[in-house]
Design a protein around this motif. Structure first.
Motif, PDB file in Angstrom:
ATOM      1  N   ALA A   1       0.833  -1.205   0.000  1.00 53.72           N
ATOM      2  CA  ALA A   1       0.000   0.000   0.000  1.00 53.72           C
ATOM      3  C   ALA A   1       0.867   1.254   0.000  1.00 53.72           C
ATOM      4  O   ALA A   1       0.601   2.204  -0.747  1.00 53.72           O
ATOM      5  N   LEU A   2       1.907   1.262   0.809  1.00 53.24           N
ATOM      6  CA  LEU A   2       2.815   2.414   0.852  1.00 53.24           C
ATOM      7  C   LEU A   2       3.523   2.596  -0.488  1.00 53.24           C
ATOM      8  O   LEU A   2       3.676   3.730  -0.973  1.00 53.24           O
ATOM      9  N   LEU A   3       3.938   1.489  -1.114  1.00 48.01           N
ATOM     10  CA  LEU A   3       4.598   1.555  -2.417  1.00 48.01           C
ATOM     11  C   LEU A   3       3.694   2.192  -3.453  1.00 48.01           C
ATOM     12  O   LEU A   3       4.104   3.088  -4.202  1.00 48.01           O
ATOM     13  N   TRP A   4       2.422   1.778  -3.484  1.00 52.35           N
ATOM     14  CA  TRP A   4       1.525   2.305  -4.506  1.00 52.35           C
ATOM     15  C   TRP A   4       1.066   3.727  -4.192  1.00 52.35           C
ATOM     16  O   TRP A   4       0.816   4.514  -5.117  1.00 52.35           O
ATOM     17  N   VAL A   5       0.974   4.103  -2.948  1.00 54.17           N
ATOM     18  CA  VAL A   5       0.662   5.498  -2.611  1.00 54.17           C
ATOM     19  C   VAL A   5       1.807   6.401  -3.037  1.00 54.17           C
ATOM     20  O   VAL A   5       1.589   7.472  -3.641  1.00 54.17           O
ATOM     21  N   LEU A   6       3.042   5.982  -2.752  1.00 53.07           N
ATOM     22  CA  LEU A   6       4.199   6.775  -3.175  1.00 53.07           C
ATOM     23  C   LEU A   6       4.309   6.824  -4.694  1.00 53.07           C
ATOM     24  O   LEU A   6       4.670   7.862  -5.268  1.00 53.07           O
ATOM     25  N   THR A   7       3.996   5.720  -5.367  1.00 54.38           N
ATOM     26  CA  THR A   7       4.018   5.706  -6.828  1.00 54.38           C
ATOM     27  C   THR A   7       2.985   6.668  -7.394  1.00 54.38           C
ATOM     28  O   THR A   7       3.272   7.427  -8.328  1.00 54.38           O
ATOM     29  N   LEU A   8       1.798   6.671  -6.834  1.00 51.65           N
ATOM     30  CA  LEU A   8       0.750   7.580  -7.287  1.00 51.65           C
ATOM     31  C   LEU A   8       1.161   9.034  -7.084  1.00 51.65           C
ATOM     32  O   LEU A   8       0.990   9.873  -7.989  1.00 51.65           O
ATOM     33  N   LEU A   9       1.702   9.345  -5.912  1.00 52.61           N
ATOM     34  CA  LEU A   9       2.143  10.720  -5.656  1.00 52.61           C
ATOM     35  C   LEU A   9       3.270  11.130  -6.602  1.00 52.61           C
ATOM     36  O   LEU A   9       3.277  12.263  -7.129  1.00 52.61           O
ATOM     37  N   LEU A  10       4.215  10.237  -6.825  1.00 55.86           N
ATOM     38  CA  LEU A  10       5.330  10.550  -7.718  1.00 55.86           C
ATOM     39  C   LEU A  10       4.849  10.715  -9.160  1.00 55.86           C
ATOM     40  O   LEU A  10       5.339  11.594  -9.883  1.00 55.86           O
ATOM     41  N   CYS A  11       3.880   9.899  -9.563  1.00 57.46           N
ATOM     42  CA  CYS A  11       3.324  10.046 -10.912  1.00 57.46           C
ATOM     43  C   CYS A  11       2.588  11.370 -11.067  1.00 57.46           C
ATOM     44  O   CYS A  11       2.678  12.022 -12.114  1.00 57.46           O
ATOM     45  N   VAL A  12       1.865  11.799 -10.050  1.00 55.19           N
ATOM     46  CA  VAL A  12       1.169  13.092 -10.118  1.00 55.19           C
ATOM     47  C   VAL A  12       2.174  14.233 -10.186  1.00 55.19           C
ATOM     48  O   VAL A  12       2.012  15.187 -10.973  1.00 55.19           O
ATOM     49  N   VAL A  13       3.226  14.155  -9.375  1.00 54.71           N
ATOM     50  CA  VAL A  13       4.239  15.211  -9.381  1.00 54.71           C
ATOM     51  C   VAL A  13       4.970  15.238 -10.731  1.00 54.71           C
ATOM     52  O   VAL A  13       5.198  16.319 -11.311  1.00 54.71           O
ATOM     53  N   LEU A  14       5.324  14.069 -11.258  1.00 55.44           N
ATOM     54  CA  LEU A  14       6.053  14.031 -12.522  1.00 55.44           C
ATOM     55  C   LEU A  14       5.175  14.368 -13.726  1.00 55.44           C
ATOM     56  O   LEU A  14       5.682  14.791 -14.769  1.00 55.44           O
ATOM     57  N   SER A  15       3.873  14.174 -13.628  1.00 53.71           N
ATOM     58  CA  SER A  15       2.996  14.510 -14.744  1.00 53.71           C
ATOM     59  C   SER A  15       2.912  16.022 -14.946  1.00 53.71           C
ATOM     60  O   SER A  15       2.571  16.489 -16.026  1.00 53.71           O
ATOM     61  N   ARG A  16       3.206  16.797 -13.923  1.00 58.15           N
ATOM     62  CA  ARG A  16       3.198  18.259 -14.029  1.00 58.15           C
ATOM     63  C   ARG A  16       4.526  18.800 -14.568  1.00 58.15           C
ATOM     64  O   ARG A  16       4.614  19.982 -14.890  1.00 58.15           O
ATOM     65  N   ALA A  17       5.514  17.923 -14.639  1.00 59.24           N
ATOM     66  CA  ALA A  17       6.824  18.370 -15.125  1.00 59.24           C
ATOM     67  C   ALA A  17       6.778  18.561 -16.646  1.00 59.24           C
ATOM     68  O   ALA A  17       5.887  18.068 -17.334  1.00 59.24           O
ATOM     69  N   SER A  18       7.774  19.242 -17.138  1.00 62.49           N
ATOM     70  CA  SER A  18       7.823  19.471 -18.581  1.00 62.49           C
ATOM     71  C   SER A  18       9.041  18.761 -19.164  1.00 62.49           C
ATOM     72  O   SER A  18       9.996  18.445 -18.463  1.00 62.49           O
ATOM     73  N   GLY A  19       8.973  18.494 -20.442  1.00 64.29           N
ATOM     74  CA  GLY A  19      10.106  17.905 -21.124  1.00 64.29           C
ATOM     75  C   GLY A  19      10.177  16.401 -20.944  1.00 64.29           C
ATOM     76  O   GLY A  19       9.166  15.684 -20.875  1.00 64.29           O
ATOM     77  N   LEU A  20      11.409  15.914 -20.842  1.00 64.20           N
ATOM     78  CA  LEU A  20      11.657  14.476 -20.758  1.00 64.20           C
ATOM     79  C   LEU A  20      11.265  13.895 -19.401  1.00 64.20           C
ATOM     80  O   LEU A  20      10.998  12.697 -19.295  1.00 64.20           O
ATOM     81  N   ALA A  21      11.211  14.712 -18.348  1.00 68.12           N
ATOM     82  CA  ALA A  21      10.835  14.229 -17.010  1.00 68.12           C
ATOM     83  C   ALA A  21       9.396  13.749 -16.972  1.00 68.12           C
ATOM     84  O   ALA A  21       9.035  12.906 -16.147  1.00 68.12           O
ATOM     85  N   ARG A  22       8.573  14.262 -17.900  1.00 68.38           N
ATOM     86  CA  ARG A  22       7.167  13.856 -17.937  1.00 68.38           C
ATOM     87  C   ARG A  22       7.048  12.375 -18.294  1.00 68.38           C
ATOM     88  O   ARG A  22       6.161  11.682 -17.798  1.00 68.38           O
ATOM     89  N   PHE A  23       7.941  11.874 -19.108  1.00 69.69           N
ATOM     90  CA  PHE A  23       7.863  10.474 -19.542  1.00 69.69           C
ATOM     91  C   PHE A  23       8.474   9.508 -18.529  1.00 69.69           C
ATOM     92  O   PHE A  23       8.389   8.296 -18.704  1.00 69.69           O
ATOM     93  N   SER A  24       9.081  10.031 -17.475  1.00 75.04           N
ATOM     94  CA  SER A  24       9.614   9.148 -16.432  1.00 75.04           C
ATOM     95  C   SER A  24       8.499   8.543 -15.569  1.00 75.04           C
ATOM     96  O   SER A  24       8.753   7.655 -14.770  1.00 75.04           O
ATOM     97  N   VAL A  25       7.268   9.012 -15.766  1.00 78.38           N
ATOM     98  CA  VAL A  25       6.118   8.421 -15.072  1.00 78.38           C
ATOM     99  C   VAL A  25       5.992   6.951 -15.454  1.00 78.38           C
ATOM    100  O   VAL A  25       5.667   6.103 -14.611  1.00 78.38           O
TER     101      VAL A  25
END
Length: 116
Positions: free
Chosen positions: A16-40
């Motif tokens: 549960a902790l792994l997937w909560v952190l993954t979700l938060l990291l995906c939300v944060v990285l989806s707001r990024a621009s450039g190549l960092a957006r595809f690291s989701v």
């Protein structure tokens, strides 16, 4: 069973902790621009690989170990019988003293007044 909360072990909480952190990291990285957006995609696949490793290679067996028989041992066995013997002797002594001094107390006859 030790180490459980609400009947589930620590593995469920780790997932549960792994997937909560993954979700938060995906939300944060989806707001990024450039190549960092595809690291989701990499974060998501890393979470999937870790989840599969935790599910398919558990550390504990599926069946719990059979409970061992609990033996109750009375460590104060001799002391309890010594205490019982002392209390029995004291009780019988008190009963004997009660018999002598209270129940079998002599009652003397009172002299009658002689009237002449």
């Amino acid at each position: 069973m030790p180490g459980t909360v609400f009947g589930v072990g620590p593995g469920v909480f780790i997932l549960a902790l792994l997937w909560v952190l993954t979700l938060l990291l995906c939300v944060v990285l989806s707001r990024a621009s450039g190549l960092a957006r595809f690291s989701v995609i990499l974060v998501f696949f890393a979470a999937v690989i870790i989840t599969l490793a935790l599910i398919f290679f558990p550390r504990a067996s599926e069946l719990p170990a059979p409970p061992t028989e609990i033996k109750i041992v009375d460590t104060f066995f001799i002391g309890r019988f010594v205490l019982l013997a002392i209390l029995s002797v004291v009780f019988l002594g008190c009963l004997f003293l009660l018999l002598i001094h209270h129940i079998l107390q002599p009652v003397y006859a009172k002299p009658m007044r002689a009237t002449s």
